[in-house]
Scaffold this active site. Structure first.
Site, PDB file in Angstrom:
ATOM      1  N   CYS A 226      -5.705   5.237   2.424  1.00 57.68           N
ATOM      2  CA  CYS A 226      -6.736   6.220   2.114  1.00 57.68           C
ATOM      3  C   CYS A 226      -8.115   5.605   2.373  1.00 57.68           C
ATOM      4  O   CYS A 226      -8.350   4.441   2.078  1.00 57.68           O
ATOM      5  CB  CYS A 226      -6.714   6.707   0.672  1.00 57.68           C
ATOM      6  SG  CYS A 226      -5.190   7.553   0.235  1.00 57.68           S
TER       7      CYS A 226
ATOM      8  N   ARG B  99      -6.855   4.121   7.958  1.00 55.44           N
ATOM      9  CA  ARG B  99      -6.367   3.844   6.603  1.00 55.44           C
ATOM     10  C   ARG B  99      -5.382   4.908   6.116  1.00 55.44           C
ATOM     11  O   ARG B  99      -4.835   4.803   5.026  1.00 55.44           O
ATOM     12  CB  ARG B  99      -7.546   3.769   5.633  1.00 55.44           C
ATOM     13  CG  ARG B  99      -8.548   2.694   5.980  1.00 55.44           C
ATOM     14  CD  ARG B  99      -9.704   2.710   5.007  1.00 55.44           C
ATOM     15  NE  ARG B  99      -9.272   2.279   3.701  1.00 55.44           N
ATOM     16  CZ  ARG B  99      -9.262   1.025   3.282  1.00 55.44           C
ATOM     17  NH1 ARG B  99      -9.674   0.073   4.084  1.00 55.44           N
ATOM     18  NH2 ARG B  99      -8.860   0.726   2.067  1.00 55.44           N
TER      19      ARG B  99
ATOM     20  N   TRP C 191      -3.514   8.682   2.903  1.00 53.12           N
ATOM     21  CA  TRP C 191      -2.168   8.176   3.139  1.00 53.12           C
ATOM     22  C   TRP C 191      -1.396   8.540   1.884  1.00 53.12           C
ATOM     23  O   TRP C 191      -1.680   8.018   0.804  1.00 53.12           O
ATOM     24  CB  TRP C 191      -2.191   6.659   3.362  1.00 53.12           C
ATOM     25  CG  TRP C 191      -0.861   6.121   3.800  1.00 53.12           C
ATOM     26  CD1 TRP C 191      -0.385   6.080   5.087  1.00 53.12           C
ATOM     27  CD2 TRP C 191       0.153   5.546   2.970  1.00 53.12           C
ATOM     28  NE1 TRP C 191       0.872   5.518   5.094  1.00 53.12           N
ATOM     29  CE2 TRP C 191       1.233   5.184   3.822  1.00 53.12           C
ATOM     30  CE3 TRP C 191       0.284   5.309   1.607  1.00 53.12           C
ATOM     31  CZ2 TRP C 191       2.394   4.580   3.347  1.00 53.12           C
ATOM     32  CZ3 TRP C 191       1.451   4.715   1.128  1.00 53.12           C
ATOM     33  CH2 TRP C 191       2.491   4.355   2.006  1.00 53.12           C
TER      34      TRP C 191
ATOM     35  N   ASN D 105      -8.970   6.354  -3.666  1.00 49.71           N
ATOM     36  CA  ASN D 105      -8.058   5.470  -2.939  1.00 49.71           C
ATOM     37  C   ASN D 105      -7.418   4.559  -3.969  1.00 49.71           C
ATOM     38  O   ASN D 105      -8.120   3.837  -4.670  1.00 49.71           O
ATOM     39  CB  ASN D 105      -8.839   4.649  -1.908  1.00 49.71           C
ATOM     40  CG  ASN D 105      -8.026   3.497  -1.350  1.00 49.71           C
ATOM     41  OD1 ASN D 105      -6.804   3.580  -1.269  1.00 49.71           O
ATOM     42  ND2 ASN D 105      -8.698   2.430  -0.965  1.00 49.71           N
ATOM     43  N   GLY D 106      -6.076   4.602  -4.068  1.00 53.99           N
ATOM     44  CA  GLY D 106      -5.387   3.752  -5.031  1.00 53.99           C
ATOM     45  C   GLY D 106      -4.282   4.534  -5.714  1.00 53.99           C
ATOM     46  O   GLY D 106      -3.854   5.587  -5.213  1.00 53.99           O
TER      47      GLY D 106
ATOM     48  N   GLU E  41       7.700 -11.249  15.117  1.00 49.19           N
ATOM     49  CA  GLU E  41       6.467 -10.482  15.291  1.00 49.19           C
ATOM     50  C   GLU E  41       6.609  -9.517  16.478  1.00 49.19           C
ATOM     51  O   GLU E  41       6.180  -8.367  16.408  1.00 49.19           O
ATOM     52  CB  GLU E  41       5.281 -11.447  15.481  1.00 49.19           C
ATOM     53  CG  GLU E  41       3.948 -10.808  15.785  1.00 49.19           C
ATOM     54  CD  GLU E  41       3.497  -9.761  14.774  1.00 49.19           C
ATOM     55  OE1 GLU E  41       4.100  -9.649  13.694  1.00 49.19           O
ATOM     56  OE2 GLU E  41       2.542  -9.029  15.100  1.00 49.19           O
TER      57      GLU E  41
ATOM     58  N   LYS F 209       6.229  -5.471  16.237  1.00 49.37           N
ATOM     59  CA  LYS F 209       5.243  -4.762  17.048  1.00 49.37           C
ATOM     60  C   LYS F 209       5.887  -3.604  17.775  1.00 49.37           C
ATOM     61  O   LYS F 209       5.382  -2.501  17.792  1.00 49.37           O
ATOM     62  CB  LYS F 209       4.650  -5.763  18.054  1.00 49.37           C
ATOM     63  CG  LYS F 209       3.203  -5.699  18.348  1.00 49.37           C
ATOM     64  CD  LYS F 209       2.255  -6.227  17.317  1.00 49.37           C
ATOM     65  CE  LYS F 209       2.412  -5.737  15.929  1.00 49.37           C
ATOM     66  NZ  LYS F 209       1.732  -6.477  14.930  1.00 49.37           N
TER      67      LYS F 209
ATOM     68  N   GLU G  61       7.151  -0.737  15.289  1.00 46.13           N
ATOM     69  CA  GLU G  61       6.155   0.034  14.541  1.00 46.13           C
ATOM     70  C   GLU G  61       5.379   1.014  15.409  1.00 46.13           C
ATOM     71  O   GLU G  61       4.956   2.045  14.937  1.00 46.13           O
ATOM     72  CB  GLU G  61       5.196  -0.872  13.742  1.00 46.13           C
ATOM     73  CG  GLU G  61       4.158  -1.614  14.556  1.00 46.13           C
ATOM     74  CD  GLU G  61       3.136  -2.353  13.676  1.00 46.13           C
ATOM     75  OE1 GLU G  61       2.776  -3.467  14.031  1.00 46.13           O
ATOM     76  OE2 GLU G  61       2.710  -1.792  12.645  1.00 46.13           O
TER      77      GLU G  61
ATOM     78  N   HIS H 251      27.399 -14.881  14.737  1.00 46.83           N
ATOM     79  CA  HIS H 251      27.904 -14.757  13.366  1.00 46.83           C
ATOM     80  C   HIS H 251      27.893 -13.301  12.908  1.00 46.83           C
ATOM     81  O   HIS H 251      27.885 -13.028  11.715  1.00 46.83           O
ATOM     82  CB  HIS H 251      27.095 -15.658  12.431  1.00 46.83           C
ATOM     83  CG  HIS H 251      27.211 -17.101  12.823  1.00 46.83           C
ATOM     84  ND1 HIS H 251      28.342 -17.842  12.590  1.00 46.83           N
ATOM     85  CD2 HIS H 251      26.371 -17.909  13.515  1.00 46.83           C
ATOM     86  CE1 HIS H 251      28.181 -19.060  13.091  1.00 46.83           C
ATOM     87  NE2 HIS H 251      26.986 -19.116  13.655  1.00 46.83           N
TER      88      HIS H 251
ATOM     89  N   LYS I  96      -3.346   1.115   7.869  1.00 44.76           N
ATOM     90  CA  LYS I  96      -3.771  -0.241   8.198  1.00 44.76           C
ATOM     91  C   LYS I  96      -3.747  -1.164   6.990  1.00 44.76           C
ATOM     92  O   LYS I  96      -3.322  -2.304   7.068  1.00 44.76           O
ATOM     93  CB  LYS I  96      -5.179  -0.170   8.788  1.00 44.76           C
ATOM     94  CG  LYS I  96      -5.755  -1.501   9.197  1.00 44.76           C
ATOM     95  CD  LYS I  96      -5.083  -2.007  10.444  1.00 44.76           C
ATOM     96  CE  LYS I  96      -5.610  -3.349  10.892  1.00 44.76           C
ATOM     97  NZ  LYS I  96      -4.640  -3.993  11.806  1.00 44.76           N
TER      98      LYS I  96
HETATM   99  O1  M6R Z   1      -4.068  -6.749   5.799  1.00 43.30           O
HETATM  100  P1  M6R Z   1      -2.854  -7.604   5.748  1.00 43.30           P
HETATM  101  O2  M6R Z   1      -2.845  -8.663   6.798  1.00 43.30           O
HETATM  102  O3  M6R Z   1      -2.562  -8.165   4.397  1.00 43.30           O
HETATM  103  O4  M6R Z   1      -1.663  -6.609   6.104  1.00 43.30           O
HETATM  104  C1  M6R Z   1      -0.336  -7.026   6.040  1.00 43.30           C
HETATM  105  C2  M6R Z   1       0.556  -6.085   6.803  1.00 43.30           C
HETATM  106  O5  M6R Z   1       0.502  -4.806   6.256  1.00 43.30           O
HETATM  107  C3  M6R Z   1       0.163  -6.019   8.274  1.00 43.30           C
HETATM  108  O6  M6R Z   1       0.178  -7.296   8.842  1.00 43.30           O
HETATM  109  C4  M6R Z   1       1.119  -5.115   9.067  1.00 43.30           C
HETATM  110  O7  M6R Z   1       2.412  -5.622   9.050  1.00 43.30           O
HETATM  111  C5  M6R Z   1       0.592  -4.976  10.477  1.00 43.30           C
HETATM  112  N1  M6R Z   1      -0.384  -3.947  10.532  1.00 43.30           N
HETATM  113  C6  M6R Z   1       1.669  -4.720  11.470  1.00 43.30           C
HETATM  114  O8  M6R Z   1       1.151  -4.718  12.759  1.00 43.30           O
END
Ligand code: M6R
Length: 606
Positions: free
Chosen positions: A2, A27, A75, A99-100, A479, A483, A486, A502, A601
Site C-alpha cells: 500500500c 507498493r 495491496w 498502510n499496515g 535467485e 526471478k 515471479e 534424490h 515491492k
Molecule cells: O525490501 P526487502 O529487500 O526486504 O524485500 C525482500 C523481498 O520481499 C524481496 O527481495 C523480493 O523477494 C523481491 N522483490 C523479489 O524480486
C-alpha cells in the site's frame, strides 16, 4: 504494501495525488482512491484495480477539484480487491488512508457496532475511520492521539477532517511515512519517489508521532502533544532516477544500472586498495569477536545472504547461518551477545526482517543491516548500517539491489577474512582489485541480451523448469528461479545439481527446460555430469558459464557465455543472464513485468 500520499498546496490536488500515486503503484495495485476537499466538503473517488481505472472512472464521471487531499494505492490484506474495500475509508466528517495492519480491528469493530456503527467494507482500516469519528471532539490532534493508544498493529495513516479543510493529519507506527516539504506546498508519502517531482526535502516521521500539515506549515508532536523537532532530510537522487528513461520497463533499466550502482556502493568502502567498512563504524576488531554470524532476510535479499554464507565461510572461516526471516523469528534461534545478526533489506521496511532485528536486539546480539532505503526503519534501528547505493528500485522484481547486496557481502567477507588472518593482505588486495573489475564485466555481459531473448522465446510455453548448480552457482540459481517465476508465472525450482537424483530428476521429461549454472571451476566436472544426467532424460539444457569455459557443444542446447572474474565473484556477473532470461520470457509472455500479479515491492505485513 500500500502506498499513501497527501497534498496541501496551490496546485490541483487530484493531479498531484494521481501523479504521486503513480510513483507508489509498485507498493500495491489492487485498487486506488483519493479524498479531496471540494467546496470545503470531502469528496471521495475510488476504483478497483490499477490507478488507470480510477483515472478513467474520474474522466467519465467526476474529477474532484481542490487543493488539499489524501490518496491510496492498495495491496489487499483484509478483504478482496473491490471498490468497496478501496481506501479512503470514512464518512462525511473524516476520511482515512492506511498502510499496515490493525491487528485488533475485530475487537474495535465489535466495540463500535455496540455503539451503533455499521461497516460497509471488510477492511481493518474502516475501523480506524469509525473510531476517529466516534472519539472526535473537535480537536483532531487529541482525537488521533487517543485512538492511536487504542489500535494495535502497524500503520501509516493519512487523515482529513471536514472541519479542517486546509489540513492533512498523519501518524505512523511500523509503516514508513515521510513529510515532503515544498515551497508553499507540503506532502505526505510512503516513499520518496512520490514527492521528487515537487521537492527533495522531507522529514522522517517516527513511531507514535503525529504530523499536522497545511500548505505553508508542518508541525510534529508526540502523542502527548509535545512538539518534536526534526532534521530536514534531502533525497540524494532526483525525479529522473525514479523514471524509466527510455527503457521499456523499470526492470530493464535497473538491470542496466548495475555497473554504475556497484561502483557507487563499493568505492567508498575501499581505502588504499583494502576493504574499509570502518566508515560504517564496523571495525576489524569488532568483526573478529563474533562467534557466529546469522544472515536473515526475505526473498532476493535472503538469496544475497546465501552467496554471503558461501563466501564468508570459504574466505573468513567463520560459521554463517542463513535463514528466511519469517521462519527465523518463530524458531527460537540460539543467539546471544557474542553473535552477529545481519539483516539484508532493499526497502528496510520488510515486516519479518524488522521483527528479526528486534528479536536479535532483545537477545543482545550485535546487529548490522544492509539496506538500500536511507532512513528506513531497519536502517535506523540496527546497531550498524551499511547502505547499498542502488538508488530507487521501482521494479517489483529486484535486480540492482541484489547485486549491490552481493558486493557488500564480498567487502564484508574480505574484511573479516583479513581480520581472522584467513587471507593475507596480498590476497585481499587481489580480491579487491577483482571486485573493482566487476562493473566493467557486467557491462560486457549485457551483450548476452539477444541470446537471452532467444532463450526466452523457447521458454514461453514451458509449464515448469529447473535451475541447477553447485556451491555459489546453486545460491545464484535460487535467485534466477525466483526471478523467472515471479514475473513470467512459469513454475520453476532451484536444486543443488547433486541433489537431483534424490527425487527431483523424476520430474525431467522430454523437452523440460533445465537452466544449469556452471561458473565454478572446481565444481565444473561434477555439474557437467549432472547436466548429462538430465540431458539423457530429454531435458533441454541452457548452460550459463564463463566465456573461458570449454565444454563440448552437445553438452547443452544453448550456451550463455559471460565474462570471467575470479570464481568467488562470479555470481555478480552471472546474475545478469539470469535476470535477462526472466525478463525476456515475461515480456514475450505478455506479462506485466514491473508489477507482477499478487505482489508488492515492499512487504510491510507478515
Ligand atoms: O525490501 P526487502 O529487500 O526486504 O524485500 C525482500 C523481498 O520481499 C524481496 O527481495 C523480493 O523477494 C523481491 N522483490 C523479489 O524480486
Amino acid at each position: 504494501m500500500c502506498g499513501i500520499v497527501g497534498y496541501a498546496g496551490p496546485g490541483d490536488c487530484t493531479d498531484v495525488l494521481m501523479d504521486a500515486l503513480s510513483k507508489l503503484e509498485y507498493r500495491g495495485y489492487d485498487s486506488a482512491g483519493i479524498a479531496v476537499f471540494e467546496d470545503n466538503a470531502i469528496t471521495v473517488e475510488k476504483a478497483k484495480g490499477r490507478l488507470k481505472n480510477l483515472e478513467e472512472k474520474m474522466e467519465a464521471g467526476h474529477r474532484p477539484k481542490g487543493h488539499v487531499g489524501i490518496g491510496h494505492t492498495r495491496w489487499a490484506t483484509h478483504g478482496e480487491p473491490s471498490d468497496i474495500n478501496s481506501h479512503p475509508h470514512g464518512n462525511k466528517r473524516v476520511s482515512v488512508v492506511h498502510n499496515g495492519i490493525i491487528e485488533n480491528y475485530i475487537k474495535i469493530k465489535r466495540f463500535l457496532a455496540d455503539k451503533g456503527y455499521e461497516f460497509s467494507s471488510e477492511t481493518d482500516t474502516e475501523t480506524v475511520a469509525k473510531l476517529l469519528d466516534y472519539y472526535y471532539n473537535g480537536n483532531p490532534g487529541e482525537t488521533i492521539a487517543k485512538i492511536l493508544r487504542k489500535i494495535e498493529g502497524s500503520y501509516a495513516l493519512g487523515i482529513i477532517f471536514s472541519d479542517f479543510p486546509d489540513t492533512i493529519f498523519a501518524a505512523r507506527k511500523d509503516s514508513p511515512l515521510i513529510i515532503g516539504v515544498g515551497e508553499g506546498e507540503n506532502f505526505i508519502a510512503s516513499d520518496v519517489p512520490a514527492i521528487l517531482k515537487y521537492t527533495r526535502d522531507y522529514y522522517l516521521l517516527e513511531h507514535n508521532e503525529i504530523a499536522v500539515i497545511t500548505r505553508d506549515s508542518v508541525s510534529i508532536t508526540d502523542l502527548d502533544g509535545e512538539p518534536v523537532s526534526k532534521e530536514l532530510q534531502h533525497a540524494g537522487w532526483d525525479e529522473e532516477a525514479a523514471e524509466k528513461n527510455g527503457y521499456e520497463h523499470f526492470m530493464l533499466k535497473e538491470i542496466h544500472e548495475q555497473p554504475e550502482v556497484l561502483k557507487r556502493t563499493v568505492l567508498p568502502r575501499i581505502m588504499d586498495g583494502m576493504p574499509f567498512l570502518d566508515e560504517c563504524g564496523i571495525t576489524s576488531d569488532m568483526l573478529k569477536s563474533f562467534r557466529k554470524i546469522y544472515i536473515v532476510a526475505c526473498g532476493t535479499a535472503m538469496h544475497a545472504g546465501l552467496v554471503g554464507k558461501y563466501v564468508i565461510e570459504k574466505l573468513a572461516r567463520t560459521e554463517v547461518i542463513v535463514d528466511i526471516a519469517s521462519e527465523f523469528r518463530y524458531r527460537e534461534p540460539v543467539i546471544g551477545d557474542r553473535d552477529l545478526v545481519m539483516l539484508i533489506s532493499q526497502s528496510g521496511e520488510t515486516a519479518d526482517t524488522k521483527a528479526v532485528l528486534r528479536l536479535a536486539k532483545e537477545k543482545r546480539a550485535v546487529t548490522i543491516s544492509v539496506v538500500n532505503v536511507k532512513g528506513s526503519s531497519i536502517a535506523r534501528e540496527s546497531d550498524f548500517v551499511i547502505y547499498t547505493h542502488a538508488g530507487p528500485e521501482i521494479s517489483v522484481a529486484s535486480t540492482k539491489a541484489y547485486t549491490v547486496q552481493l558486493s557488500i557481502m564480498y567487502l564484508f567477507a574480505f574484511q573479516l577474512a583479513l581480520a581472522n588472518g584467513a587471507i593475507t593482505e596480498k590476497e585481499c588486495r587481489e580480491l579487491i582489485e577483482e571486485l573493482l573489475s566487476v562493473p566493467e564485466k557486467i557491462e560486457k555481459s549485457f551483450d548476452v541480451a539477444e541470446t537471452c531473448q532467444y532463450i526466452g522465446s523457447k521458454l514461453i510455453n514451458a509449464d515448469s523448469l529447473l535451475y541447477i548448480g553447485r556451491g555459489l552457482d546453486y545460491a545464484l540459481s535460487m535467485e534466477g528461479s525466483l526471478k523467472l517465476k515471479e514475473i513470467s508465472y512459469i513454475h520453476s525450482e532451484s536444486y543443488g545439481a547433486g541433489e537431483l537424483k534424490h527425487g527431483t530428476i523424476s520430474l525431467v521429461t522430454d523437452g523440460m527446460p533445465v537452466i544449469a549454472v556452471a561458473t565454478q571451476e572446481d565444481l565444473l566436472d561434477k555439474t557437467i555430469s549432472n547436466i548429462k544426467e538430465v540431458k539423457a532424460r530429454g531435458a533441454k539444457v541452457i548452460l550459463i558459464c564463463k566465456e573461458t569455459t570449454r565444454v563440448a557443444d552437445d553438452i547443452a542446447d544453448y550456451q550463455v557465455k559471460i565474462p570471467a572474474v575470479k570464481d568467488a565473484l562470479m555470481p555478480m556477473v552471472a546474475a545478469v543472464p539470469m535476470q535477462m532470461i526472466a525478463y525476456y520470457t515475461a515480456v514475450l509472455r505478455g506479462c506485466d513485468v514491473d508489477k507482477p500479479r499478487n505482489l508488492a515491492k515492499s512487504v510491510t505485513v507478515e
